[in-house]
Design an enzyme around this catalytic site. Structure first.
Site, PDB file in Angstrom:
ATOM      1  N   HIS A   1       0.829  -1.210   0.000  1.00 27.68           N
ATOM      2  CA  HIS A   1       0.000   0.000   0.000  1.00 27.68           C
ATOM      3  C   HIS A   1       0.858   1.253   0.000  1.00 27.68           C
ATOM      4  O   HIS A   1       0.890   1.983  -0.972  1.00 27.68           O
ATOM      5  CB  HIS A   1      -0.930  -0.033   1.214  1.00 27.68           C
TER       6      HIS A   1
ATOM      7  N   ILE B   1       7.504  -4.705 -11.833  1.00 25.41           N
ATOM      8  CA  ILE B   1       8.257  -3.500 -11.515  1.00 25.41           C
ATOM      9  C   ILE B   1       7.334  -2.613 -10.701  1.00 25.41           C
ATOM     10  O   ILE B   1       6.240  -2.251 -11.149  1.00 25.41           O
ATOM     11  CB  ILE B   1       8.718  -2.765 -12.787  1.00 25.41           C
TER      12      ILE B   1
ATOM     13  N   HIS C   1      -2.366  -0.343 -11.768  1.00 20.96           N
ATOM     14  CA  HIS C   1      -3.149   0.130 -10.626  1.00 20.96           C
ATOM     15  C   HIS C   1      -4.444  -0.654 -10.542  1.00 20.96           C
ATOM     16  O   HIS C   1      -5.018  -1.034 -11.575  1.00 20.96           O
ATOM     17  CB  HIS C   1      -3.451   1.634 -10.770  1.00 20.96           C
TER      18      HIS C   1
ATOM     19  N   ASP D   1       3.294   6.527  -7.762  1.00 25.30           N
ATOM     20  CA  ASP D   1       4.424   6.110  -6.938  1.00 25.30           C
ATOM     21  C   ASP D   1       5.735   6.048  -7.713  1.00 25.30           C
ATOM     22  O   ASP D   1       6.804   6.218  -7.132  1.00 25.30           O
ATOM     23  CB  ASP D   1       4.144   4.740  -6.317  1.00 25.30           C
TER      24      ASP D   1
END
Length: 369
Positions: free
Chosen positions: A214, A248, A253, A305
């Site tokens: 997360h 990776i 998502h 991210d």
């Protein structure tokens, strides 16, 4: 139904994501919020339902700034937490300690005061613990920086941040502030549904966010980028990862199939920060090349991210602090959901599909083989 994928678990007026109209907070597009407002405006929006006017924002900021100072007892707790502790555990413990000293009213009548206090205190938890254990000193939590973004950077690094850094930090706080029923927010709502206090809701969120599936993806993503000396070396490693069918971190998502609407903003911020004297522009080139290759060959878009880790790296923030920064942002979303849950509550108690043995006779211990 694995992982509750595709299951609608409740109603909310706070956020939409992946519904064909990008990412919206209370109806406002994430790109407008991230690049045209301060994070305090966004936090106010999430908590109150509307963007503040100038007076409302000023009063809100004053309360947050007043919340930066910590009680002596909380400072003593932070001093006693070992330097080897994970920063997420530091944040969780300090939140619990503050909740013991300044508890929320049982009727939740002071819930807004408590979350503005926490929005001020969360950065102070980290910077106070950091300087005590890393630099052997008790940092002053008073600062002329009026924004949370500026305060984090100024107190953590003890120098006035550049405007481009404050812009990037402010945008990152906004980009991570809310994301519908993600794992930590849903866990927070479960706690709220028991009519527990806001500190318990926050610590539930922190504990869930700590998990690497997360909150820690940007840490792993920048670690991946930093291992390469040039673009060719990075692309060769990507080919080898593809061949081994390994993932990776920072791509794909659960909700966004075509594009994470936060990612283009992350690309822009990283592109601006790479021009700093202390930055290595090559890292941006490596990240961009990997992004393009994964998208072209696997159809997987990068999520926030992937470039998020590079943004924090360019601002010279310690890698283990990336997820605590996530707390300082997502706390606004967590609180908005806790308030919403408690205002129209029914305890969240789903059922499970039983897969154990059929009913069987009990055998006393003397007769068991």
């Amino acid at each position: 139904m694995s992982g509750l994928a595709g299951v609608t678990a409740g109603q909310s007026a706070i956020c939409t994501c992946g519904l064909g109209n990008g990412l919206n907070y209370r109806g406002y597009d994430i790109a407008d919020l991230a690049l045209k407002t301060d994070f305090e405006e966004v936090a106010y929006l999430l908590l109150n339902g509307e963007l503040p006017n100038k007076h409302e924002l000023k009063m809100f900021q004053r309360k947050i700034i007043a919340g930066r100072e910590l009680p002596i007892s909380v400072k003593n707790v932070l001093k006693s937490i070992p330097a080897s502790s994970h920063p997420m555990d530091v944040m969780k413990t300090a939140t619990s300690a503050l909740g013991c000293i300044e508890p929320e009213a049982e009727d939740f009548s002071d819930q807004m005061d408590k979350i503005t206090r926490l929005l001020g205190a969360f950065p102070s938890f980290l910077v106070y613990w950091h300087h005590w254990h890393k630099n052997g000193k008790e940092i002053d939590l008073i600062s002329d920086e009026t924004t949370i973004a500026g305060y984090i950077l100024e107190r953590l690094k003890e120098k006035k941040p550049l405007d481009v850094e404050v812009k990037a930090m402010n945008a990152m706080l906004t980009l991570y502030a809310e994301h519908e029923f993600n794992a930590s927010t849903f866990a927070n709502r479960i706690t709220a549904s028991t009519l527990s206090d806001i500190y318990s809701c926050m610590t539930t969120g922190i504990g869930t966010l700590k998990g690497p599936l997360h909150g820690g993806a940007n840490e792993v993503a920048i670690k991946f980028v930093l291992q390469f000396s040039d673009v060719n070396e990075a692309l060769k490693e990507v080919d080898e990862l593809f061949a081994r069918k390994e993932k990776i971190m920072g791509f794909g998502h659960r909700v966004y199939r075509e594009l994470d609407p936060r990612s283009p903003i992350g690309h822009q911020l990283a592109d601006e920060l790479k021009e700093l004297e202390t930055s290595d522009p090559k890292l941006y080139d490596i990240a961009a090349a990997v992004r393009d290759k994964v998208k072209a060959e696997k159809g997987l878009p990068d999520n926030i991210d992937f470039f998020g880790g590079l943004i924090y790296h360019y601002m010279e923030i310690e890698r283990l602090y990336y997820t605590p920064l996530f707390i300082m942002s997502r706390a606004a979303g967590w609180a908005a959901h806790a308030f919403e849950q408690r205002a129209n509550n029914r305890i969240i108690r789903p059922s499970s599909e039983y897969t154990g043995p059929e009913p069987r006779e009990f055998v006393s211990i003397e007769d068991r083989a």
